[in-house]
Scaffold this motif. Structure first.
Motif, PDB file in Angstrom:
ATOM      1  N   GLU A 159      -1.157  -6.586  -1.790  1.00 41.40           N
ATOM      2  CA  GLU A 159      -0.710  -5.389  -2.074  1.00 41.40           C
ATOM      3  C   GLU A 159      -1.196  -3.695  -0.828  1.00 41.40           C
ATOM      4  OE1 GLU A 159      -2.173  -3.641  -5.847  1.00 41.40           O
ATOM      5  OE2 GLU A 159      -4.255  -3.296  -4.781  1.00 41.40           O
ATOM      6  N   ASP A 160      -2.119  -3.756   0.113  1.00 45.01           N
ATOM      7  CA  ASP A 160      -2.006  -3.667   0.996  1.00 45.01           C
ATOM      8  C   ASP A 160      -1.291  -3.546   2.093  1.00 45.01           C
ATOM      9  OD1 ASP A 160      -4.337  -2.284  -0.041  1.00 45.01           O
ATOM     10  OD2 ASP A 160      -5.364  -3.950   0.675  1.00 45.01           O
ATOM     11  N   THR A 161      -0.346  -4.485   1.816  1.00 44.94           N
ATOM     12  CA  THR A 161       0.756  -4.412   3.448  1.00 44.94           C
ATOM     13  C   THR A 161       2.061  -4.308   2.574  1.00 44.94           C
ATOM     14  OG1 THR A 161       0.982  -6.935   2.770  1.00 44.94           O
ATOM     15  CG2 THR A 161      -0.582  -6.463   3.378  1.00 44.94           C
ATOM     16  N   ALA A 162       2.180  -3.556   1.601  1.00 44.60           N
ATOM     17  CA  ALA A 162       3.410  -3.286   0.615  1.00 44.60           C
ATOM     18  C   ALA A 162       3.918  -2.005   0.512  1.00 44.60           C
ATOM     19  CB  ALA A 162       3.527  -4.046  -1.787  1.00 44.60           C
ATOM     20  N   HIS A 163       5.425  -2.146   0.998  1.00 45.86           N
ATOM     21  CA  HIS A 163       6.329  -1.096   1.627  1.00 45.86           C
ATOM     22  C   HIS A 163       6.124   0.050   0.267  1.00 45.86           C
ATOM     23  CE1 HIS A 163       9.506   1.575   1.649  1.00 45.86           C
ATOM     24  NE2 HIS A 163       9.385   1.546   3.546  1.00 45.86           N
ATOM     25  N   PRO A 164       5.723   1.253   0.829  1.00 43.97           N
ATOM     26  CA  PRO A 164       5.198   2.174   0.091  1.00 43.97           C
ATOM     27  C   PRO A 164       6.680   2.281  -1.897  1.00 43.97           C
ATOM     28  CG  PRO A 164       4.852   3.028   1.680  1.00 43.97           C
ATOM     29  CD  PRO A 164       5.867   1.884   2.181  1.00 43.97           C
ATOM     30  N   GLN A 182       5.446   4.739  -4.208  1.00 42.61           N
ATOM     31  CA  GLN A 182       4.228   5.130  -4.589  1.00 42.61           C
ATOM     32  C   GLN A 182       2.834   5.675  -3.255  1.00 42.61           C
ATOM     33  OE1 GLN A 182       3.443   1.475  -6.731  1.00 42.61           O
ATOM     34  NE2 GLN A 182       4.673   0.605  -5.568  1.00 42.61           N
ATOM     35  N   ASP A 183       2.654   6.926  -4.339  1.00 43.06           N
ATOM     36  CA  ASP A 183       1.278   7.442  -3.309  1.00 43.06           C
ATOM     37  C   ASP A 183       0.090   6.430  -2.963  1.00 43.06           C
ATOM     38  OD1 ASP A 183      -0.588   9.044  -2.903  1.00 43.06           O
ATOM     39  OD2 ASP A 183      -1.651   9.852  -4.088  1.00 43.06           O
ATOM     40  N   VAL A 184       0.450   5.969  -1.635  1.00 44.76           N
ATOM     41  CA  VAL A 184      -0.549   4.767  -1.522  1.00 44.76           C
ATOM     42  C   VAL A 184      -0.914   5.520  -0.032  1.00 44.76           C
ATOM     43  CG1 VAL A 184       0.520   2.729  -2.528  1.00 44.76           C
ATOM     44  CG2 VAL A 184       1.323   3.514  -0.358  1.00 44.76           C
ATOM     45  N   PRO A 185      -2.374   4.739   0.583  1.00 43.05           N
ATOM     46  CA  PRO A 185      -2.358   4.499   1.767  1.00 43.05           C
ATOM     47  C   PRO A 185      -2.068   4.731   3.361  1.00 43.05           C
ATOM     48  CG  PRO A 185      -4.024   3.365   0.908  1.00 43.05           C
ATOM     49  CD  PRO A 185      -3.316   3.665  -0.472  1.00 43.05           C
ATOM     50  N   ASP A 186      -1.281   5.092   3.836  1.00 39.95           N
ATOM     51  CA  ASP A 186      -1.215   4.537   5.206  1.00 39.95           C
ATOM     52  C   ASP A 186      -1.043   3.544   6.456  1.00 39.95           C
ATOM     53  OD1 ASP A 186       1.436   4.095   7.154  1.00 39.95           O
ATOM     54  OD2 ASP A 186       1.364   5.961   7.885  1.00 39.95           O
ATOM     55  N   ASN A 187      -2.533   2.752   6.277  1.00 41.57           N
ATOM     56  CA  ASN A 187      -3.004   1.626   6.345  1.00 41.57           C
ATOM     57  C   ASN A 187      -2.185   0.831   7.329  1.00 41.57           C
ATOM     58  OD1 ASN A 187      -2.446   0.677   3.730  1.00 41.57           O
ATOM     59  ND2 ASN A 187      -3.252  -0.819   4.205  1.00 41.57           N
ATOM     60  N   PRO A 188      -3.307   0.201   8.242  1.00 45.15           N
ATOM     61  CA  PRO A 188      -1.620  -0.083   9.640  1.00 45.15           C
ATOM     62  C   PRO A 188      -1.544  -1.347   9.254  1.00 45.15           C
ATOM     63  CG  PRO A 188      -4.425   0.360  10.051  1.00 45.15           C
ATOM     64  CD  PRO A 188      -4.348   0.931   8.512  1.00 45.15           C
ATOM     65  N   ASP A 192       6.012  -0.039   6.626  1.00 45.76           N
ATOM     66  CA  ASP A 192       6.450   1.543   6.525  1.00 45.76           C
ATOM     67  C   ASP A 192       8.259   1.944   6.204  1.00 45.76           C
ATOM     68  OD1 ASP A 192       6.989   1.091   9.381  1.00 45.76           O
ATOM     69  OD2 ASP A 192       5.954   3.564  10.017  1.00 45.76           O
ATOM     70  N   THR A 193       8.886   0.504   7.354  1.00 40.05           N
ATOM     71  CA  THR A 193      10.665   0.522   7.434  1.00 40.05           C
ATOM     72  C   THR A 193      10.642  -0.295   6.485  1.00 40.05           C
ATOM     73  OG1 THR A 193      10.511   1.831   9.098  1.00 40.05           O
ATOM     74  CG2 THR A 193      12.331   0.399   9.035  1.00 40.05           C
ATOM     75  N   LEU A 194      10.128  -1.643   6.361  1.00 46.24           N
ATOM     76  CA  LEU A 194      10.330  -2.702   6.296  1.00 46.24           C
ATOM     77  C   LEU A 194       9.743  -2.478   5.147  1.00 46.24           C
ATOM     78  CD1 LEU A 194      12.313  -4.945   7.580  1.00 46.24           C
ATOM     79  CD2 LEU A 194      10.527  -6.529   7.841  1.00 46.24           C
ATOM     80  N   ARG A 195      11.274  -3.293   3.534  1.00 45.75           N
ATOM     81  CA  ARG A 195      11.056  -3.064   2.205  1.00 45.75           C
ATOM     82  C   ARG A 195       9.736  -4.623   2.611  1.00 45.75           C
ATOM     83  NH1 ARG A 195      14.773   0.441  -1.474  1.00 45.75           N
ATOM     84  NH2 ARG A 195      15.135   2.026  -0.020  1.00 45.75           N
ATOM     85  N   ALA A 196       8.995  -5.016   2.455  1.00 49.14           N
ATOM     86  CA  ALA A 196       8.284  -6.186   2.660  1.00 49.14           C
ATOM     87  C   ALA A 196       6.367  -6.538   1.964  1.00 49.14           C
ATOM     88  CB  ALA A 196       8.890  -6.463   4.067  1.00 49.14           C
ATOM     89  N   VAL A 197       6.773  -7.436   1.778  1.00 52.91           N
ATOM     90  CA  VAL A 197       4.595  -7.504   1.672  1.00 52.91           C
ATOM     91  C   VAL A 197       4.699  -9.082   2.095  1.00 52.91           C
ATOM     92  CG1 VAL A 197       5.719  -8.536  -0.817  1.00 52.91           C
ATOM     93  CG2 VAL A 197       3.224  -7.534  -0.383  1.00 52.91           C
ATOM     94  N   LEU A 198       3.361  -9.052   2.411  1.00 56.47           N
ATOM     95  CA  LEU A 198       2.695 -10.461   2.543  1.00 56.47           C
ATOM     96  C   LEU A 198       1.332 -10.739   1.543  1.00 56.47           C
ATOM     97  CD1 LEU A 198       1.841 -10.280   6.506  1.00 56.47           C
ATOM     98  CD2 LEU A 198       4.138 -10.539   5.641  1.00 56.47           C
TER      99      LEU A 198
END
Length: 326
Positions: A159-164, A182-188, A192-198
């Protein structure tokens, strides 16, 4: 197709033909109004150029370039116009010298064209053999699927890689697109553009298999990527950028190779299977719905890989999300 004639020394553009018309805006001044492209037999690979009237300065080394989407070649030849011969020749003979030389070039291209056709026929036979091989590979069957499932991995989402605009379930097995960020931290590592998650899983050796439920989702990209890929800004998904994925968009299935390959998928998959063979450099995709093979990427892996999931923009047909099956 495109055909261009040059004088080698001194360098001069004699004539250029492209996109079914003459392009004479850059033609050298000494040839303006004296060249004519003969295209009556261009469909059979025969091309020629007429230069008239012929001048003493027309003698020299010429080069002709021929290019099309399927074939390219070139020819180089010499035209002789001498002081001793030029005054004694009737004008109509002088006018034939250059066309006859260039006609020889046309004959040469005709021969090359026939050779290209033979090569094309050979490639078509190879393609037919490859198609037959793929048909055999598509016959995966239940037994083949069971063999793959021996390598099943318990894939979970990071979830730390998921787009907001993506929401990951508590068990990290399900991801859905939402309307508000969602209110999530903008971690590296967060897209932030691609609606993706790893996926949380990372693979640097061995064989691994997992399945994704894609039912009622009309837009997605699923596969693997290098764990160090950039997650910020605009991203073009392709092997060169560290992504190996299949996609569905506008009812069209593609392998996101370079260039993308359109896939023939008679039975739309409800469940998609992914099989990684790290040492062999293979990533294969299967339609679990009808137990058929879809596509294989061949590469050489030197870095850890992670599962990759893209949901696309939220639409009426793109609200169900993706489920990871254990």
């Amino acid at each position: 197709m495109e055909v261009t004639w040059f004088l080698m020394d001194p360098p001069a553009l004699v004539h250029r033909y492209a996109a079914s018309q003459d392009h004479l805006e850059d033609q050298s001044p000494e040839y303006r109004g004296r060249t004519e492209f003969l295209k009556q037999n261009i469909n059979t690979g025969q091309v020629a150029l007429r230069i008239f009237p012929t001048l003493l300065s027309d003698g020299g080394e010429y080069r002709c370039l021929f290019e099309s989407t399927k074939f390219s070649d070139e020819a180089q030849f010499k035209v002789l116009v001498t002081d001793a011969v030029f005054p004694r020749l009737w004008p109509w003979i002088v006018g034939l010298i250059v066309p006859l030389c260039l006609l020889a070039v046309g004959i040469t291209f005709c021969v090359l064209f026939l050779q290209a056709r033979r090569k094309q026929d050979s490639l078509q036979k190879q393609f037919a053999a490859l198609t037959a091989e793929l048909a055999q590979r598509k016959a995966l069957g239940e037994k083949g699927l069971e063999k793959l499932r021996k390598f099943t991995e318990d894939i979970t989402l990071d979830e730390d890689t998921a787009h907001p605009l993506l929401l990951v379930s508590r068990d990290r097995k399900y991801v859905i697109d939402v309307e508000e960020k969602q209110d999530v931290p903008d971690n590296p590592e967060r897209f932030d553009t691609l609606r993706a998650v790893l996926g949380e899983n990372s693979f640097s050796d061995g064989d691994h298999y997992w399945e994704v439920d894609v039912e009622c989702q009309d837009r997605w990209e699923i596969g693997l990527c290098v764990d160090s890929v950039t997650q910020k800004g605009d991203i073009y998904v392709c092997p060169k950028n560290g992504f190996w994925a299949l996609s569905l968009e506008n009812n069209e299935y593609k392998a996101l190779s370079t260039p993308p390959s359109i896939l023939n998928v008679p039975e739309p998959p409800i469940v998609l299977g992914i099989f990684l063979q790290y040492e062999k450099g293979l990533i294969s995709f299967y339609n679990v719905t009808d137990c058929s093979f879809l596509y294989t990427f061949k590469s050489t892996f030197s870095k850890p890989l992670k599962p990759y999931f893209y949901l696309g923009p939220s639409t009426s047909g793109n609200m169900s999300g993706l489920y990871l099956l254990s």
